[in-house]
Design a protein around this motif. Structure first.
Motif, PDB file in Angstrom:
ATOM      1  N   ARG A 135      17.458  82.573  33.065  1.00 47.12           N
ATOM      2  CA  ARG A 135      17.028  81.928  31.811  1.00 47.12           C
ATOM      3  C   ARG A 135      18.025  80.866  31.372  1.00 47.12           C
ATOM      4  O   ARG A 135      17.636  79.821  30.847  1.00 47.12           O
ATOM      5  CB  ARG A 135      16.807  82.984  30.726  1.00 47.12           C
ATOM      6  N   PHE A 136      19.306  81.117  31.580  1.00 49.23           N
ATOM      7  CA  PHE A 136      20.309  80.097  31.281  1.00 49.23           C
ATOM      8  C   PHE A 136      20.094  78.882  32.187  1.00 49.23           C
ATOM      9  O   PHE A 136      20.177  77.729  31.736  1.00 49.23           O
ATOM     10  CB  PHE A 136      21.722  80.667  31.462  1.00 49.23           C
ATOM     11  N   ALA A 137      19.794  79.115  33.473  1.00 52.07           N
ATOM     12  CA  ALA A 137      19.506  78.017  34.393  1.00 52.07           C
ATOM     13  C   ALA A 137      18.257  77.255  33.960  1.00 52.07           C
ATOM     14  O   ALA A 137      18.213  76.014  34.055  1.00 52.07           O
ATOM     15  CB  ALA A 137      19.337  78.553  35.819  1.00 52.07           C
ATOM     16  N   ASN A 138      17.234  77.967  33.488  1.00 53.96           N
ATOM     17  CA  ASN A 138      16.035  77.300  32.966  1.00 53.96           C
ATOM     18  C   ASN A 138      16.381  76.391  31.792  1.00 53.96           C
ATOM     19  O   ASN A 138      15.918  75.248  31.702  1.00 53.96           O
ATOM     20  CB  ASN A 138      15.000  78.338  32.514  1.00 53.96           C
ATOM     21  N   TRP A 139      17.193  76.908  30.880  1.00 56.39           N
ATOM     22  CA  TRP A 139      17.591  76.138  29.693  1.00 56.39           C
ATOM     23  C   TRP A 139      18.341  74.870  30.104  1.00 56.39           C
ATOM     24  O   TRP A 139      18.084  73.789  29.566  1.00 56.39           O
ATOM     25  CB  TRP A 139      18.455  77.022  28.804  1.00 56.39           C
ATOM     26  N   MET A 140      19.244  74.991  31.059  1.00 59.75           N
ATOM     27  CA  MET A 140      19.968  73.825  31.538  1.00 59.75           C
ATOM     28  C   MET A 140      19.024  72.847  32.243  1.00 59.75           C
ATOM     29  O   MET A 140      19.089  71.632  32.023  1.00 59.75           O
ATOM     30  CB  MET A 140      21.083  74.255  32.480  1.00 59.75           C
ATOM     31  N   GLU A 150      11.195  80.490  30.039  1.00 55.44           N
ATOM     32  CA  GLU A 150      10.478  81.233  31.075  1.00 55.44           C
ATOM     33  C   GLU A 150      10.054  80.388  32.261  1.00 55.44           C
ATOM     34  O   GLU A 150       9.576  80.916  33.261  1.00 55.44           O
ATOM     35  CB  GLU A 150       9.255  81.931  30.458  1.00 55.44           C
ATOM     36  N   THR A 151      10.200  79.079  32.136  1.00 55.11           N
ATOM     37  CA  THR A 151       9.855  78.197  33.243  1.00 55.11           C
ATOM     38  C   THR A 151      10.969  77.178  33.436  1.00 55.11           C
ATOM     39  O   THR A 151      11.835  77.007  32.587  1.00 55.11           O
ATOM     40  CB  THR A 151       8.534  77.447  32.984  1.00 55.11           C
ATOM     41  N   GLY A 152      10.917  76.488  34.553  1.00 54.74           N
ATOM     42  CA  GLY A 152      11.946  75.501  34.892  1.00 54.74           C
ATOM     43  C   GLY A 152      12.479  75.806  36.267  1.00 54.74           C
ATOM     44  O   GLY A 152      11.786  75.640  37.275  1.00 54.74           O
ATOM     45  N   ALA A 153      13.703  76.288  36.348  1.00 53.21           N
ATOM     46  CA  ALA A 153      14.266  76.676  37.633  1.00 53.21           C
ATOM     47  C   ALA A 153      13.557  77.900  38.204  1.00 53.21           C
ATOM     48  O   ALA A 153      13.416  78.042  39.426  1.00 53.21           O
ATOM     49  CB  ALA A 153      15.763  76.952  37.487  1.00 53.21           C
ATOM     50  N   TYR A 154      13.120  78.809  37.314  1.00 52.68           N
ATOM     51  CA  TYR A 154      12.461  80.056  37.714  1.00 52.68           C
ATOM     52  C   TYR A 154      11.278  80.308  36.784  1.00 52.68           C
ATOM     53  O   TYR A 154      11.363  80.045  35.581  1.00 52.68           O
ATOM     54  CB  TYR A 154      13.426  81.246  37.630  1.00 52.68           C
ATOM     55  N   THR A 155      10.196  80.822  37.325  1.00 54.02           N
ATOM     56  CA  THR A 155       9.053  81.236  36.513  1.00 54.02           C
ATOM     57  C   THR A 155       9.168  82.737  36.300  1.00 54.02           C
ATOM     58  O   THR A 155       8.952  83.524  37.222  1.00 54.02           O
ATOM     59  CB  THR A 155       7.727  80.886  37.203  1.00 54.02           C
ATOM     60  N   LEU A 156       9.516  83.146  35.068  1.00 52.50           N
ATOM     61  CA  LEU A 156       9.916  84.532  34.807  1.00 52.50           C
ATOM     62  C   LEU A 156       8.841  85.359  34.124  1.00 52.50           C
ATOM     63  O   LEU A 156       8.848  86.596  34.236  1.00 52.50           O
ATOM     64  CB  LEU A 156      11.193  84.543  33.958  1.00 52.50           C
ATOM     65  N   ASN A 157       7.939  84.721  33.365  1.00 50.30           N
ATOM     66  CA  ASN A 157       6.849  85.449  32.716  1.00 50.30           C
ATOM     67  C   ASN A 157       7.351  86.651  31.921  1.00 50.30           C
ATOM     68  O   ASN A 157       6.764  87.740  31.954  1.00 50.30           O
ATOM     69  CB  ASN A 157       5.816  85.908  33.755  1.00 50.30           C
ATOM     70  N   ASN A 158       8.460  86.463  31.202  1.00 53.83           N
ATOM     71  CA  ASN A 158       9.036  87.480  30.306  1.00 53.83           C
ATOM     72  C   ASN A 158       9.551  88.724  31.020  1.00 53.83           C
ATOM     73  O   ASN A 158       9.794  89.750  30.385  1.00 53.83           O
ATOM     74  CB  ASN A 158       8.024  87.881  29.225  1.00 53.83           C
ATOM     75  N   ALA A 159       9.757  88.646  32.317  1.00 54.46           N
ATOM     76  CA  ALA A 159      10.279  89.805  33.059  1.00 54.46           C
ATOM     77  C   ALA A 159      11.761  90.002  32.761  1.00 54.46           C
ATOM     78  O   ALA A 159      12.532  89.045  32.680  1.00 54.46           O
ATOM     79  CB  ALA A 159      10.079  89.602  34.552  1.00 54.46           C
ATOM     80  N   THR A 160      12.148  91.246  32.591  1.00 56.09           N
ATOM     81  CA  THR A 160      13.567  91.606  32.438  1.00 56.09           C
ATOM     82  C   THR A 160      13.984  92.671  33.452  1.00 56.09           C
ATOM     83  O   THR A 160      15.171  92.981  33.561  1.00 56.09           O
ATOM     84  CB  THR A 160      13.850  92.128  31.017  1.00 56.09           C
ATOM     85  N   THR A 161      13.015  93.231  34.156  1.00 57.06           N
ATOM     86  CA  THR A 161      13.279  94.215  35.205  1.00 57.06           C
ATOM     87  C   THR A 161      12.382  93.910  36.396  1.00 57.06           C
ATOM     88  O   THR A 161      11.512  93.037  36.327  1.00 57.06           O
ATOM     89  CB  THR A 161      13.002  95.650  34.709  1.00 57.06           C
ATOM     90  N   GLY A 162      12.576  94.657  37.467  1.00 56.46           N
ATOM     91  CA  GLY A 162      11.760  94.462  38.650  1.00 56.46           C
ATOM     92  C   GLY A 162      12.388  93.445  39.579  1.00 56.46           C
ATOM     93  O   GLY A 162      13.544  93.065  39.427  1.00 56.46           O
ATOM     94  N   PRO A 163      11.619  92.997  40.572  1.00 55.70           N
ATOM     95  CA  PRO A 163      12.177  92.088  41.574  1.00 55.70           C
ATOM     96  C   PRO A 163      12.466  90.708  40.999  1.00 55.70           C
ATOM     97  O   PRO A 163      11.766  90.224  40.114  1.00 55.70           O
ATOM     98  CB  PRO A 163      11.078  92.024  42.637  1.00 55.70           C
ATOM     99  N   ALA A 164      13.499  90.081  41.516  1.00 55.85           N
ATOM    100  CA  ALA A 164      13.789  88.699  41.161  1.00 55.85           C
ATOM    101  C   ALA A 164      12.755  87.778  41.786  1.00 55.85           C
ATOM    102  O   ALA A 164      12.075  88.140  42.754  1.00 55.85           O
ATOM    103  CB  ALA A 164      15.188  88.332  41.638  1.00 55.85           C
ATOM    104  N   VAL A 165      12.621  86.590  41.225  1.00 53.71           N
ATOM    105  CA  VAL A 165      11.671  85.606  41.747  1.00 53.71           C
ATOM    106  C   VAL A 165      12.433  84.501  42.455  1.00 53.71           C
ATOM    107  O   VAL A 165      13.638  84.330  42.279  1.00 53.71           O
ATOM    108  CB  VAL A 165      10.809  85.008  40.609  1.00 53.71           C
ATOM    109  N   ALA A 166      11.716  83.746  43.271  1.00 54.29           N
ATOM    110  CA  ALA A 166      12.330  82.640  43.999  1.00 54.29           C
ATOM    111  C   ALA A 166      12.511  81.434  43.084  1.00 54.29           C
ATOM    112  O   ALA A 166      11.774  81.248  42.112  1.00 54.29           O
ATOM    113  CB  ALA A 166      11.468  82.259  45.201  1.00 54.29           C
TER     114      ALA A 166
END
Length: 352
Positions: A135-140, A150-166
């Motif tokens: 999320r910090f990378a997305n903000w930058m 939630e978007t930018g470098a990574y599409t996170l869709n509000n995830a805080t647990t589970g597998p990391a995304v590419a």
């Protein structure tokens, strides 16, 4: 209709306000170094990492408490803590404090740096998960605005647990892969002499375990020397109220070949392992910490973890695919061009 001179006066003031608004009040600058020598071989001695066939940039320092505080106030101006980007231990764990939260503070100022044992703003942030780092990378990547994290470098869709995304294509800041992190820390094209490449055991350009004296000595780092003596206090006694972090870059003559600091010691930093998204995937922590002995600082040590993990001795170091202009410089430059263009236009209008 308003007289012409009043219209001109209003237009001038509106343009000036717009120019000021274009410049973030507290823009975060990430100092980057270029990691060249593309096509290098893997580290055959330690774990087989470090081969990267392209140039890239990586943070000269870990992300600091001051930088993360700016992120919190921009991404969470009302203090609702979306997706748990703030961990309360950032403020209560005195060994690393940190950042405090004040519910009664005005919007955009809910979070502030705690000065425990001196100014904490240049010490590395801790208690951040891989998701927080993303999320910090997305903000930058998104220009440090108040929009979605939630978007930018990574599409996170509000995830805080589970597998990391590419990582998404086009990210201008991102979490380095393990190969990128390893190369920046330990590789030198002149390891065995000019033109003789190889890997050091420690990110201080040394195969000998560092000392831990703060300052300008060579081959020094923030860790527990001989598994006993803390760097900050030079004592083997532990105190729950003592801050054990050092400012990023405090060991001024102990950088890696490419000019990074604290890739051995101070705090672990997240890496993206192979960068692929997969069910149950782990992400890595490398670099050793103020709490660990020398082995954890070495190129041999790997620490895969669930990306949701948050620890008192783990932080963030970002990477970039290409040279990135400093955000403050870029925005100020664009604002200056806009303001200058407006003033030229205004002068021409006045003459006509």
């Amino acid at each position: 209709m308003l007289p012409r001179f009043i219209r001109r006066l209003l237009a001038t003031h509106i343009a000036a306000v717009l120019c000021l608004l274009a410049v973030p009040a507290h823009a975060v600058t990430i100092d980057m170094v270029t990691v060249g020598n593309p096509g290098n071989a893997n580290d055959t001695i330690d774990a087989g990492y470090g081969a990267v066939n392209y140039e890239y940039q990586i943070g000269k320092y870990s992300v600091t408490i001051g930088q993360y505080t700016a992120f919190l106030n921009a991404a969470d101006p009302n203090g609702t803590n979306p997706n748990s980007i703030y961990n309360a231990s950032m403020g209560t764990d005195l060994n690393i404090a940190g950042i405090s939260y004040a519910s009664g503070a005005s919007a955009g100022a809910k979070y502030s740096v705690i000065n425990n044992g001196g100014d904490s703003s240049n010490r590395p942030i801790t208690y951040v998960s891989w998701f927080d780092a993303a999320r910090f990378a997305n903000w930058m990547t998104n220009g440090q605005g108040t929009g979605s994290t939630e978007t930018g470098a990574y599409t996170l869709n509000n995830a805080t647990t589970g597998p990391a995304v590419a990582k998404n294509p086009g990210a201008t800041f991102y979490i380095p892969t393990e190969n990128e992190w390893h190369k920046a820390a330990y590789y030198s094209p002149n390891y065995g002499g000019v033109g003789m490449p190889g890997y050091f055991d420690y990110a201080t350009q040394s195969d000998t375990a560092p000392g831990n004296t703060i300052g300008g000595g060579s081959n020094q780092a923030n860790y527990r020397l001989n598994g006993s003596v803390y760097s900050v206090t030079q004592s083997s006694s532990f105190s729950s109220s003592q801050n054990y972090l050092t400012d990023v870059g405090a060991f001024t003559n102990s950088e890696s070949f490419y000019g990074t600091f604290d890739q051995s010691g101070n705090v672990f930093q997240w890496n993206d392992e192979d960068g692929l998204a997969a069910s149950g995937s782990l992400r890595g922590l490398r670099g050793g910490t103020w709490l660990n002995d020398a082995f954890f600082l070495s190129s041999s040590n790997r620490a895969p973890n669930a990306p949701s993990g948050e620890f008192s001795n783990a932080g963030i170091r970002l990477a970039s695919p290409v040279p990135v202009p400093e955000p403050s410089t870029l925005v100020m430059g664009l604002a200056g061009i806009a303001c200058g263009g407006w003033q030229m236009y205004r002068r021409r209008r006045v003459r006509s």
